[in-house]
Design a protein around this motif. Structure first.
Motif, PDB file in Angstrom:
ATOM      1  N   ILE A  73       0.832  -1.206   0.000  1.00  0.00           N
ATOM      2  CA  ILE A  73       0.000   0.000   0.000  1.00  0.00           C
ATOM      3  C   ILE A  73       0.868   1.257   0.000  1.00  0.00           C
ATOM      4  CG2 ILE A  73      -1.641   1.345   1.371  1.00  0.00           C
ATOM      5  CD1 ILE A  73      -2.842  -1.312   2.325  1.00  0.00           C
ATOM      6  N   VAL A  74       1.881   1.268   0.846  1.00  0.00           N
ATOM      7  CA  VAL A  74       2.781   2.429   0.916  1.00  0.00           C
ATOM      8  C   VAL A  74       3.494   2.631  -0.417  1.00  0.00           C
ATOM      9  CG1 VAL A  74       4.855   3.369   2.014  1.00  0.00           C
ATOM     10  CG2 VAL A  74       3.105   2.233   3.407  1.00  0.00           C
ATOM     11  N   GLY A  75       3.993   1.524  -0.987  1.00  0.00           N
ATOM     12  CA  GLY A  75       4.691   1.618  -2.270  1.00  0.00           C
ATOM     13  C   GLY A  75       3.782   2.114  -3.382  1.00  0.00           C
ATOM     14  N   TYR A  76       2.556   1.623  -3.389  1.00  0.00           N
ATOM     15  CA  TYR A  76       1.578   2.039  -4.415  1.00  0.00           C
ATOM     16  C   TYR A  76       1.307   3.534  -4.315  1.00  0.00           C
ATOM     17  CZ  TYR A  76      -2.861   2.610  -6.819  1.00  0.00           C
ATOM     18  OH  TYR A  76      -3.867   3.053  -7.646  1.00  0.00           O
ATOM     19  N   ASN A  77       1.126   4.004  -3.075  1.00  0.00           N
ATOM     20  CA  ASN A  77       0.852   5.429  -2.881  1.00  0.00           C
ATOM     21  C   ASN A  77       2.021   6.294  -3.331  1.00  0.00           C
ATOM     22  OD1 ASN A  77      -1.727   5.077  -1.860  1.00  0.00           O
ATOM     23  ND2 ASN A  77      -1.025   4.848   0.272  1.00  0.00           N
ATOM     24  N   ILE A  78       3.234   5.807  -3.049  1.00  0.00           N
ATOM     25  CA  ILE A  78       4.426   6.571  -3.463  1.00  0.00           C
ATOM     26  C   ILE A  78       4.500   6.645  -4.987  1.00  0.00           C
ATOM     27  CG2 ILE A  78       6.944   6.573  -3.509  1.00  0.00           C
ATOM     28  CD1 ILE A  78       6.877   5.375  -0.688  1.00  0.00           C
ATOM     29  N   ILE A  79       4.295   5.489  -5.633  1.00  0.00           N
ATOM     30  CA  ILE A  79       4.337   5.445  -7.105  1.00  0.00           C
ATOM     31  C   ILE A  79       3.228   6.301  -7.700  1.00  0.00           C
ATOM     32  CG2 ILE A  79       4.048   3.944  -9.106  1.00  0.00           C
ATOM     33  CD1 ILE A  79       5.339   1.706  -7.442  1.00  0.00           C
ATOM     34  N   ARG A  80       2.017   6.190  -7.107  1.00  0.00           N
ATOM     35  CA  ARG A  80       0.877   6.968  -7.601  1.00  0.00           C
ATOM     36  C   ARG A  80       1.131   8.459  -7.480  1.00  0.00           C
ATOM     37  NH1 ARG A  80      -2.922   7.230 -11.268  1.00  0.00           N
ATOM     38  NH2 ARG A  80      -4.781   8.372 -10.559  1.00  0.00           N
ATOM     39  N   LYS A  81       1.741   8.830  -6.346  1.00  0.00           N
ATOM     40  CA  LYS A  81       2.057  10.235  -6.123  1.00  0.00           C
ATOM     41  C   LYS A  81       3.038  10.744  -7.167  1.00  0.00           C
ATOM     42  CE  LYS A  81       3.645  13.449  -2.567  1.00  0.00           C
ATOM     43  NZ  LYS A  81       4.143  13.575  -1.172  1.00  0.00           N
ATOM     44  N   ASP A  82       4.061   9.912  -7.470  1.00  0.00           N
ATOM     45  CA  ASP A  82       5.042  10.300  -8.496  1.00  0.00           C
ATOM     46  C   ASP A  82       4.368  10.452  -9.854  1.00  0.00           C
ATOM     47  OD1 ASP A  82       7.033  10.317  -6.631  1.00  0.00           O
ATOM     48  OD2 ASP A  82       7.739   8.273  -7.079  1.00  0.00           O
ATOM     49  N   GLU A  83       3.454   9.510 -10.143  1.00  0.00           N
ATOM     50  CA  GLU A  83       2.748   9.573 -11.430  1.00  0.00           C
ATOM     51  C   GLU A  83       1.897  10.830 -11.522  1.00  0.00           C
ATOM     52  OE1 GLU A  83       0.548   5.994 -11.638  1.00  0.00           O
ATOM     53  OE2 GLU A  83       2.231   4.778 -12.390  1.00  0.00           O
ATOM     54  N   LEU A  84       1.233  11.159 -10.393  1.00  0.00           N
ATOM     55  CA  LEU A  84       0.409  12.372 -10.385  1.00  0.00           C
ATOM     56  C   LEU A  84       1.259  13.615 -10.591  1.00  0.00           C
ATOM     57  CD1 LEU A  84      -2.054  11.589  -7.444  1.00  0.00           C
ATOM     58  CD2 LEU A  84      -2.597  11.707  -9.884  1.00  0.00           C
ATOM     59  N   VAL A  85       2.446  13.631  -9.957  1.00  0.00           N
ATOM     60  CA  VAL A  85       3.350  14.778 -10.112  1.00  0.00           C
ATOM     61  C   VAL A  85       3.802  14.912 -11.561  1.00  0.00           C
ATOM     62  CG1 VAL A  85       5.618  15.699  -9.505  1.00  0.00           C
ATOM     63  CG2 VAL A  85       4.136  14.731  -7.729  1.00  0.00           C
ATOM     64  N   ILE A  86       4.176  13.756 -12.168  1.00  0.00           N
ATOM     65  CA  ILE A  86       4.622  13.761 -13.569  1.00  0.00           C
ATOM     66  C   ILE A  86       3.492  14.209 -14.486  1.00  0.00           C
ATOM     67  CG2 ILE A  86       5.381  12.297 -15.473  1.00  0.00           C
ATOM     68  CD1 ILE A  86       6.857  10.581 -13.384  1.00  0.00           C
ATOM     69  N   THR A  87       2.274  13.651 -14.232  1.00  0.00           N
ATOM     70  CA  THR A  87       1.112  14.010 -15.053  1.00  0.00           C
ATOM     71  C   THR A  87       0.815  15.501 -14.936  1.00  0.00           C
ATOM     72  OG1 THR A  87       0.170  11.818 -14.752  1.00  0.00           O
ATOM     73  CG2 THR A  87      -1.323  13.570 -15.464  1.00  0.00           C
ATOM     74  N   THR A  88       0.856  16.005 -13.687  1.00  0.00           N
ATOM     75  CA  THR A  88       0.592  17.425 -13.462  1.00  0.00           C
ATOM     76  C   THR A  88       1.629  18.292 -14.178  1.00  0.00           C
ATOM     77  OG1 THR A  88      -0.355  16.940 -11.293  1.00  0.00           O
ATOM     78  CG2 THR A  88       0.286  19.217 -11.717  1.00  0.00           C
ATOM     79  N   ASP A  89       2.903  17.892 -14.105  1.00  0.00           N
ATOM     80  CA  ASP A  89       3.966  18.638 -14.791  1.00  0.00           C
ATOM     81  C   ASP A  89       3.734  18.639 -16.295  1.00  0.00           C
ATOM     82  OD1 ASP A  89       5.179  19.208 -12.420  1.00  0.00           O
ATOM     83  OD2 ASP A  89       6.671  17.599 -12.548  1.00  0.00           O
ATOM     84  N   ASN A  90       3.371  17.481 -16.850  1.00  0.00           N
ATOM     85  CA  ASN A  90       3.122  17.383 -18.293  1.00  0.00           C
ATOM     86  C   ASN A  90       1.945  18.255 -18.708  1.00  0.00           C
ATOM     87  OD1 ASN A  90       5.237  15.618 -18.682  1.00  0.00           O
ATOM     88  ND2 ASN A  90       3.965  13.779 -18.450  1.00  0.00           N
ATOM     89  N   GLU A  91       0.885  18.210 -17.889  1.00  0.00           N
ATOM     90  CA  GLU A  91      -0.291  19.017 -18.201  1.00  0.00           C
ATOM     91  C   GLU A  91       0.053  20.501 -18.160  1.00  0.00           C
ATOM     92  OE1 GLU A  91      -3.220  17.860 -15.395  1.00  0.00           O
ATOM     93  OE2 GLU A  91      -3.836  16.055 -16.502  1.00  0.00           O
ATOM     94  N   MET A  92       0.838  20.900 -17.166  1.00  0.00           N
ATOM     95  CA  MET A  92       1.240  22.305 -17.069  1.00  0.00           C
ATOM     96  C   MET A  92       2.082  22.717 -18.262  1.00  0.00           C
ATOM     97  SD  MET A  92       2.098  22.741 -12.997  1.00  0.00           S
ATOM     98  CE  MET A  92       2.583  24.440 -13.244  1.00  0.00           C
ATOM     99  N   LYS A  93       2.994  21.825 -18.677  1.00  0.00           N
ATOM    100  CA  LYS A  93       3.830  22.123 -19.841  1.00  0.00           C
ATOM    101  C   LYS A  93       2.984  22.252 -21.102  1.00  0.00           C
ATOM    102  CE  LYS A  93       8.076  19.966 -18.097  1.00  0.00           C
ATOM    103  NZ  LYS A  93       9.059  18.864 -18.291  1.00  0.00           N
ATOM    104  N   GLU A  94       1.984  21.352 -21.258  1.00  0.00           N
ATOM    105  CA  GLU A  94       1.106  21.406 -22.427  1.00  0.00           C
ATOM    106  C   GLU A  94       0.297  22.696 -22.428  1.00  0.00           C
ATOM    107  OE1 GLU A  94       0.846  19.513 -25.065  1.00  0.00           O
ATOM    108  OE2 GLU A  94       2.512  18.281 -24.356  1.00  0.00           O
ATOM    109  N   GLN A  95      -0.176  23.081 -21.245  1.00  0.00           N
ATOM    110  CA  GLN A  95      -0.934  24.321 -21.144  1.00  0.00           C
ATOM    111  C   GLN A  95      -0.063  25.525 -21.484  1.00  0.00           C
ATOM    112  OE1 GLN A  95      -2.559  24.374 -17.176  1.00  0.00           O
ATOM    113  NE2 GLN A  95      -4.170  22.879 -17.651  1.00  0.00           N
ATOM    114  N   GLU A  96       1.187  25.498 -21.003  1.00  0.00           N
ATOM    115  CA  GLU A  96       2.109  26.593 -21.306  1.00  0.00           C
ATOM    116  C   GLU A  96       2.358  26.685 -22.811  1.00  0.00           C
ATOM    117  OE1 GLU A  96       5.583  25.872 -19.045  1.00  0.00           O
ATOM    118  OE2 GLU A  96       4.711  26.488 -17.127  1.00  0.00           O
ATOM    119  N   LYS A  97       2.562  25.508 -23.448  1.00  0.00           N
ATOM    120  CA  LYS A  97       2.783  25.488 -24.896  1.00  0.00           C
ATOM    121  C   LYS A  97       1.562  26.027 -25.628  1.00  0.00           C
ATOM    122  CE  LYS A  97       6.063  21.627 -25.044  1.00  0.00           C
ATOM    123  NZ  LYS A  97       6.279  20.231 -25.526  1.00  0.00           N
TER     124      LYS A  97
END
Length: 216
Positions: free
Chosen positions: A21-45
């Motif tokens: 459970i802890v590992g899943y949450n850590i991985i999910r959090k990283d994925e959310l951060v990456i997704t959020t960064d990508n979305e922000m970059k796409e919006q900026e573009k």
């Protein structure tokens, strides 16, 4: 403390579940951060792209295109700002050819309009249907020249003038000449002021050529 094998199995299973459970949450959090960064970059573009498009639109509204030929270094199209004068357009085509351009027959201070065809005469060259190099006021000042045109019956007939003749009129370039020919092929000009009905020809442009045209 000694645990039975059954208790050890239960503890192992619980530890495994907790770690998962802890590992899943850590991985999910990283994925959310990456997704959020990508979305922000796409919006900026996207914002940058829209800004560039709007900038280009604004820029295009502020520019015009004229065709300058004759005694200039690089005859051809000149892209200049609205309100620019003939001297600015000449700079865009490399400037005048030294000791060849007849400066007495052109008005360097003239404000240019979109789609104009400007011809810069050479010294000693006959005018021959190139009246568009001078301002209306210049033509008016030369009353004797106007009279000679009338006497020689050299007014341009809107209904049967050639494209070259039409382009010799002040402010009438290739595009406007085609529009005049297209208009008269559908409806003949009955009066000179019918020319205003042609797209791209306003009152100011009509006034500059009114004395040089006829419909007879």
């Amino acid at each position: 403390m000694n645990f039975t094998k059954r208790e050890q199995m239960v503890i192992l299973i619980l530890v495994t579940v907790i770690v998962s459970i802890v590992g899943y949450n850590i991985i999910r959090k990283d994925e959310l951060v990456i997704t959020t960064d990508n979305e922000m970059k796409e919006q900026e573009k996207s914002v940058e792209k829209e800004a560039k498009i709007e900038y280009n639109r604004d820029k295009s509204r502020d520019t015009i295109m004229v065709h300058i030929s004759g005694a200039v270094v690089k005859p051809g199209l000149a892209v200049i700002k609205k309100g620019d004068r003939l001297i600015d357009g000449i700079k865009e085509v490399g400037g005048l050819i030294d000791n060849q351009a007849d400066l007495d027959r052109i008005n360097l201070a003239r404000v240019l309009e979109d789609e104009e065809k400007i011809y810069i005469p050479k010294i000693g060259e006959e005018s021959h249907n190139k009246l568009f190099i001078t301002e209306e006021k210049d033509i008016d000042d030369k009353s004797s020249y106007n009279n000679s045109l009338k006497n020689d019956n050299k007014l341009i007939n809107l209904n049967n003038g050639t494209k070259t003749q039409l382009m010799s009129l002040p402010g009438i370039g290739d595009v406007l000449a085609d529009r005049i020919i297209r208009y008269r092929s559908e409806t003949r000009f009955k009066h000179k002021n019918d020319l205003i009905k042609v797209e791209g020809i306003g009152d100011k442009k009509f006034q500059s050529i009114e004395k040089l045209i006829t419909v007879n």
